[in-house]
Motif scaffolding. Structure first.
Motif, short mmCIF file in Angstrom:
data_model
loop_
_atom_site.label_atom_id
_atom_site.label_comp_id
_atom_site.label_asym_id
_atom_site.label_seq_id
_atom_site.Cartn_x
_atom_site.Cartn_y
_atom_site.Cartn_z
N THR A 81 27.15 78.40 41.11
CA THR A 81 26.25 78.80 42.17
C THR A 81 25.40 77.65 42.67
O THR A 81 25.03 77.60 43.85
CB THR A 81 25.35 79.94 41.65
N THR A 82 25.06 76.71 41.77
CA THR A 82 24.15 75.65 42.19
C THR A 82 24.87 74.46 42.82
O THR A 82 24.22 73.62 43.43
CB THR A 82 23.37 75.13 40.97
N LEU A 92 19.59 77.43 46.11
CA LEU A 92 19.63 76.99 44.72
C LEU A 92 20.09 75.54 44.56
O LEU A 92 20.22 75.06 43.44
CB LEU A 92 20.55 77.91 43.92
N THR A 93 20.38 74.85 45.67
CA THR A 93 20.88 73.48 45.53
C THR A 93 19.94 72.59 44.72
O THR A 93 20.39 71.84 43.86
CB THR A 93 21.14 72.88 46.91
N ALA A 95 17.98 73.49 42.38
CA ALA A 95 17.64 74.05 41.07
C ALA A 95 18.34 73.34 39.94
O ALA A 95 17.89 73.37 38.81
CB ALA A 95 17.96 75.54 41.03
N TYR B 526 15.20 69.89 38.97
CA TYR B 526 15.66 70.94 38.08
C TYR B 526 14.61 72.02 38.07
O TYR B 526 13.42 71.73 38.02
CB TYR B 526 15.87 70.38 36.67
N VAL B 531 16.61 78.88 37.62
CA VAL B 531 17.84 79.05 36.85
C VAL B 531 17.79 80.33 36.05
O VAL B 531 18.73 81.13 36.05
CB VAL B 531 18.05 77.82 35.93
N THR B 534 17.95 83.41 38.45
CA THR B 534 19.32 83.59 38.92
C THR B 534 20.21 84.11 37.80
O THR B 534 21.05 84.99 38.01
CB THR B 534 19.89 82.26 39.44
#
Lengths: 315, 668, 222
Positions: A81-82, A92-93, A95, B526, B531, B534
């Motif tokens: 997904t990322t 979400l890129t 993340a 990050y 994360v 999701t």
């Protein structure tokens, strides 16, 4: 808002297309072996069939065994997904970068290996031991690839690296070639393809991944299979995004740009799938202890990629 | 003030422990007391960290110690931070000790020493002159030495204590001249005067080297690590947790205090050396850990690995600072301290877990355990969380600090010298290898101990430990998740702590709140929070899809195992067989691993035997040689004991004359 | 005439291919694979020489390229393979140092040559510097191969790889005289060593050049 929408589309895209890619690989191999082969849609049917079957769980298994398939599938899906496929403009890129990608896939592997050990059989332990062995060298190779790319592009984010490559700063750089070679080797190992592992066999002492999931059946096996297919597509997408990002849509792209991005990605991934089938048909499986040389080679290739940057004074 | 009374209370508890040694309730009382005192210190430390910069740094001078010096104490940001890092695990191990402390071998010797050990460690943190620092340091060493020796009927524990004592003495022996050099001719032993001192480059370099050896030997830096995997597991498990999770951090504190506070001008070359030694330590430590058969020894070697990772970041920070890249230096230092916190948490958790296993089964050998997850669910779950955290898996805390260290490593070639440019990628590879090996090592540890089928009657009969011990493991497990999911808050806090040391405030989140992006907005980011969110969303989706369209039936059946299941539990993969592929690749070179299989001839009913022999190259190559040298010298010197009186007088006379000559020459 | 950047990138790429083949030589475990890899390296060298001939507009370098392609890329490998088969030699590469450590040493040597060459040639054009660094790496890898591999064939291949490094250095330096002559001389030297070693080895092992002994040795005749 659009970023969220693209993110959701992308999330389903990677899972939706993953069985198709696996189908293409299998069909290619079948044709090259002189068989007619099942249609490219067969993996979908397989997953559906497994989902409908009851799950048989070994007596000695703990809750870990039943939980692991969900953890594995979600970790791989999350990683997919990322990573950008058709556009870099997704919520979400940022993340997760390439380091986080390695770690997310390591999470999936951690669960798989534990699940392999859980039932307490010889095969499960064998698979877990070998999988961790392969990963112990493949993971550093992937991180070293990340290192050399980040030295050139000054970023560890795949989207930013793609933009850097698209910006034409790279040219015919040796380092990129070496990094690509190393990444392909890692991808082959991590997906359990020939020559590291044979995805088509169940009854062979050389197997790695299949040995770990030997005890699984029904919906749990379906999840594990889906995770494997998604991981294959994920690695292909990462290679495409980092080294061949042409056509990738960005934040300013209109609907046309997005369509181009989508078809460019799909086309490149399909070409890679056929290429993988061809490669697997041409090459023989390696002895397990040769894997260390193979992946050590990938690691050193990635290290050379970094060293070459200093020659070319790209840093 | 609070700290002073708490430290006094630690001493008092120790004293009470000695006086009321026979009292059966003593153990619970002392550990409960220690827990409360540690909790107070944690609160005090947190208060000072939160109010950093807004108030005077509290400093106290007490009228004891060296006659011309008195004893100086001071609590600045760094001390306050380490006060939390040390006393939080301290409180947890004390909580664990309430249920556990009475049942360890030599419990009556352990209990009174335990508060004294905590006293020593806290003393090091608040010391503001070399005298108090070194005395507390020795207090810490000696009390932990006695704790290692608690089970003195055990020959291995005696050997471990012996090696530990020698290495501890050696470490202090190196720190002493380091402070002496910084104090200069005038004997300015206060830290305040040392900060202002100007040293020649040679003396400055020597200080760094001696500090590195002195603190490194306490932290377990290769090749000074040999005592650590002997001594840490020999102590009772909650003390092992303190020694591994906490005492190594005191050593890191000492090094940071000397390198970044007392000495401001460390050359990047020293940073490079520290980084390379750290990389070597990380890889060697985890390789050793991977091949261990004893759970606690494995954990102790893994401490060596994590200390190596911390030192990589410290070396980078020193190199960046000398190069003038202050923001990057701050980043590396934040990464190092983040890892300090993380390691203190999960190593405490894992050692407490091993203590719970030991309490429940009486076994530490991996190959005698197995299947404990069903029998000890809380211990099993928390141990798995700890194992995942130490393997740097997202969204847990270990990953965040390793991510930060990787990010600062990737900036390493900023220091444009060829040694750094070529060294940093190699260190990066070493660090990546260490991270990957750690995953393998802990899959092995957790998988063999908690999963599979029990390999011994003791493991089959295991039951869960009491609630207080469960709680002591559950708290750090929850925190491992918490510190992993909200990293920006942690880095912001640490950045404030180290601001006085590097002079800049590290930008924690350049992209806004949930995104951890310390280098630049585009240089990679990050977000553990995203994360995790999701992941939760995707998990719900997966579960819904599978349970809506899929079958929900489950049938229990015997294991399939490819058609030929084995009833014998030893047919499972064992700890040794799990490590076999990596042993074959790395073990033969690094550890001279030799496998021999004795197969009986056909028809012979004798069992086949498999033996494995491995050596520690550092021990055999360095220490055995050193030992031989010492023995050889001792043999020579031994002759001095058998001289006539006239010759003894001659020796004395000669010495006197030589000394007088030296004085005469110096006066010219 | 291509642009400077293009010339630079392509030269870099081909040079790196030669170097990669040097690594591949260290990686192989079968003698025939070693010979095949050597053939690829020679072809890459031919490409490098041809590219330099084109860029520098020095037609005599085409001769060097042709020699590399025909003699080293085809004839020598074929001859070697024929000999290996004919003599029934060991098909596995006997190593004095394992594959992994050798390759790590190889990376170290590459780093070393870069560190050595870059400061020395600070004044030269980037193309020359880089070529020198690559050539020196290839040369050192060839030497490493000679040291760490026990078979005679692999030692010969190591020597020839070393020589490829020298040629690579020679073609990269602009205006270097006698490049063609040097490459011819080396080729003759290689041929002499090659056959010298083979006849020597056959004699050493069987005290004769009679192939009957070989057949006995191979178990085809009792």
């Amino acid at each position: 808002m659009t970023a969220l929408l693209f993110g959701i589309i992308h999330t389903w895209l990677v899972v939706g297309f993953a069985p198709l890619i696996t189908g293409v690989v299998r069909l290619t191999k079948a044709r090259l072996q002189g068989r007619r082969g099942a249609t490219v849609l067969q993996p979908y049917r397989d997953l559906w069939r497994l989902l409908k079957k009851e799950s048989v769980v070994a007596d000695s298994a703990s809750w870990m065994f039943r939980l692991a398939p969900y953890g594995i599938f979600v970790a791989v899906w999350l990683a997919a997904t990322t990573m950008p496929t058709f556009t870099t403009y997704m919520i979400l890129t940022p993340a997760a970068d390439l380091i986080a990608l390695v770690a997310l896939l390591a999470t999936a592997r951690f669960f798989t290996a534990l699940a392999g050990l859980d039932v307490g059989t010889a095969f499960g332990g064998l698979g877990a031991s070998r999988e961790m062995f392969v990963a112990s060298i493949a993971e550093p190779a992937m991180l070293t690839v990340t290192f050399s790319l980040s030295l050139v592009a000054h970023t560890t984010s795949p989207a930013a690296i793609a933009n850097f490559v698209l910006g034409g700063h790279v040219g015919l750089q040796v380092s990129f070639g070496l990094a690509l070679g190393a990444l392909v080797m890692v991808a082959i190992a991590e997906n359990g393809r020939i020559p590291i592992d044979n995805p088509a066999t169940h009854l062979e002492l050389t197997m790695v991944h299949e040995a770990m999931v030997l005890e699984y059946s029904g919906r749990h096996l379906a999840l594990l299979e889906a995770a494997g297919m998604t991981r294959l597509l994920l690695y292909m997408s990462v290679i495409v995004c980092l080294f061949f990002p042409w056509g990738l849509a960005g934040p300013e792209s209109g609907p046309g740009g997005l369509l181009i991005g989508l078809f460019a990605w799909l086309g490149k991934v399909l070409v890679m799938a056929v290429g993988l089938g061809l490669f697997e048909s041409l090459i023989a499986k390696m002895r397990v202890f040769r894997v260390a040389d193979f992946l050590g080679g990938a690691l050193l290739l990635a290290l050379l990629a970094t060293i070459f940057l200093y020659v070319a004074e790209a840093v | 003030m609070i700290i002073g009374s708490v430290l006094g209370a630690f001493l008092l508890l120790g004293l009470l422990g000695i006086i009321f040694n026979r009292l059966p309730q003593l153990h619970a009382l002392v550990y409960a007391g220690c827990m409360v005192l540690c909790a107070i210190l944690v609160g005090d430390g947190v208060y000072h960290v939160l109010h950093a910069g807004r108030e005077e740094i509290p400093a106290v001078v007490l009228p004891f110690g060296l006659p011309w010096l008195k004893a100086h104490f001071r609590l600045d940001n760094l001390s306050a931070f380490f006060l939390v890092v040390i006393n939080f695990p301290g409180a947890l191990t004390s909580l664990f000790g309430i249920g556990y402390g009475a049942h360890v071998p030599g419990a009556r010797r352990v209990t009174p020493l335990y508060p004294l050990f905590l006293f020593g460690m806290n003393g090091v943190l608040i010391a503001d002159d070399a005298f108090v620092f070194l005395v507390s340091w020795e207090f810490m060493s000696l009390s932990s030495w006695l704790l290692v020796l608690a089970d003195h009927t055990n020959a291995e524990a005696r050997k471990a204590a012996m090696v530990y004592l020698v290495m501890a003495a050696f470490g202090t022996f190196c720190l002493l001249p380091a402070f002496g050099l910084m104090a200069g001719h005038d004997g300015a032993y206060g830290f305040a005067q040392m900060r202002l001192a100007h040293l020649t480059p040679l003396a400055g370099g020597l200080v760094v080297l001696l500090a590195l050896i002195g603190a490194g030997s306490k932290a377990g830096l290769v090749p000074l690590h040999v005592w650590l995997p002997l001594a840490h597991p020999a102590a009772p498990s909650h003390v092992s947790a303190l020694m591994s999770g906490v005492m190594t951090k005191v050593a890191v504190y000492g090094l940071i205090r000397i390198l970044f506070d007392l000495r401001g001008d460390i050359s990047w070359k020293w940073g490079f050396v520290i980084m390379v030694v750290g990389a070597l330590t990380a890889v060697m430590g985890v390789l050793y850990a991977m091949f261990q058969r004893d759970l606690k020894t494995l954990l102790a070697y893994s401490t060596v690995e994590n200390v190596g990772i911390i030192f990589i970041a410290l070396g980078l920070a020193a190199a960046f600072r000398d190069h003038g890249a202050m923001t990057l230096s701050a980043l590396a230092l934040v990464a190092a301290l983040y890892h300090v916190v993380n390691h203190a948490l999960f190593k405490t958790l894992l050692f407490l877990g091993s203590g719970a296993v030991l309490a429940s089964t009486g076994e530490r050998r991996l190959d005698r355990l197995g299947g404990l997850l069903n029998r000890m669910p809380v211990t099993g779950l928390t141990f798995l969380i700890g194992a995942a955290a130490i393997s740097a898996l997202p969204p847990l805390n270990g990953f965040v600090s390793e991510w930060l260290i990787f990010q600062s490593l990737f900036q390493g070639p900023t220091v444009a010298h060829w040694a750094m440019r070529f060294g940093v990628p190699v260190v990066g590879v070493a660090m990546a290898l260490a991270a990957a090996f750690a995953g393998t090592c802990f899959v092995r540890a957790a998988g063999i101990v908690f999963l599979g089928r029990p390999r011994s009657p003791e493991a089959t009969a295991a039951v869960e430990v009491p609630l207080s011990m469960q709680l002591a493991m559950a708290i750090p497990a929850v925190l491992c998740l918490g510190l992993g999911v909200f990293p920006v808050m942690v880095t912001a806090g640490i950045a404030t702590v180290i601001e006085p040391l590097v002079g800049v405030q590290m930008p924690a989140a350049l992209l806004g709140w949930p995104w951890l992006s310390p280098v630049s907005p585009t240089a990679g980011s990050y977000s553990a929070t995203m994360v995790l969110l999701t992941a939760i969303g995707l998990t719900l989706t997966t579960v819904l899809v599978v349970h809506h369209w899929g079958s929900r039936r489950v049938r229990r059946a015997p294991a399939w195992d490819c058609g030929h299941p084995e009833q014998i539990v030893n047919a499972q993969y064992s700890a040794d067989s799990f490590a076999q592929p990596l042993r074959r690749v790395f073990g033969s070179v690094a550890f001279g691993a030799e496998e021999t299989v004795e197969m009986p001839s056909p028809g012979d009913l004798a069992p086949a035997r498999f033996t494995l022999r491995m050596i520690d190259p550092v021990w055999d190559g360095l220490y055995a040689a050193l030992l031989w040298l010492v023995n050889a010298i001792a043999d020579r010197v031994n002759r001095l004991q058998f001289l006539t009186i006239r010759r003894y007088l001659l020796l004395m006379f000669a010495t006197l004359i030589v000394l007088l000559l030296v004085v005469a020459v110096r006066q010219q | 005439m291509p642009t400077t950047q293009m010339a630079y990138d392509t030269a870099h790429l081909i040079g790196a291919t030669v170097l990669m083949m040097g690594f591949a030589l260290l990686y192989q475990r079968r003698v025939t694979a070693v010979i095949r890899t050597y053939s690829f390296q020679a072809m890459a060298l031919a490409a490098a020489a041809a590219w330099q001939a084109y860029v520098q507009e020095a037609p005599h370098l085409y001769v060097t390229a042709l020699i590399a392609l025909v003699f080293k890329g085809v004839i020598v490998p074929l001859a070697l393979t024929w000999l290996v088969k004919r003599l029934g030699m060991h098909r596995t590469v006997e190593t004095a140092l394992g594959i992994g450590p050798t390759m790590i040493a190889g990376v170290g040597l590459v780093a070393l040559s870069i560190v050595l060459v870059l400061p020395v040639t600070a004044g030269a054009t980037s193309m020359t510097r880089e070529n020198l660094a690559l050539a020196m790496s290839v040369l050192l890898l060839g030497l490493l191969m000679m040291i760490t591999r026990r078979n005679a064939v692999t030692q010969v291949v190591g020597f020839m790889a070393l020589e490829n490094g020298l040629i690579l250095a020679a073609v990269g330096a602009r205006g270097m005289p006698f490049v063609v002559e040097i490459s011819i001389a080396f080729s003759v030297l290689v041929a002499m060593i090659l056959f010298g070693i083979f006849f020597f080895r056959i004699r050493e092992r069987f005290d004769s050049l009679d192939l009957a002994y070989l057949e006995t040795f191979r178990g085809e005749r009792q």
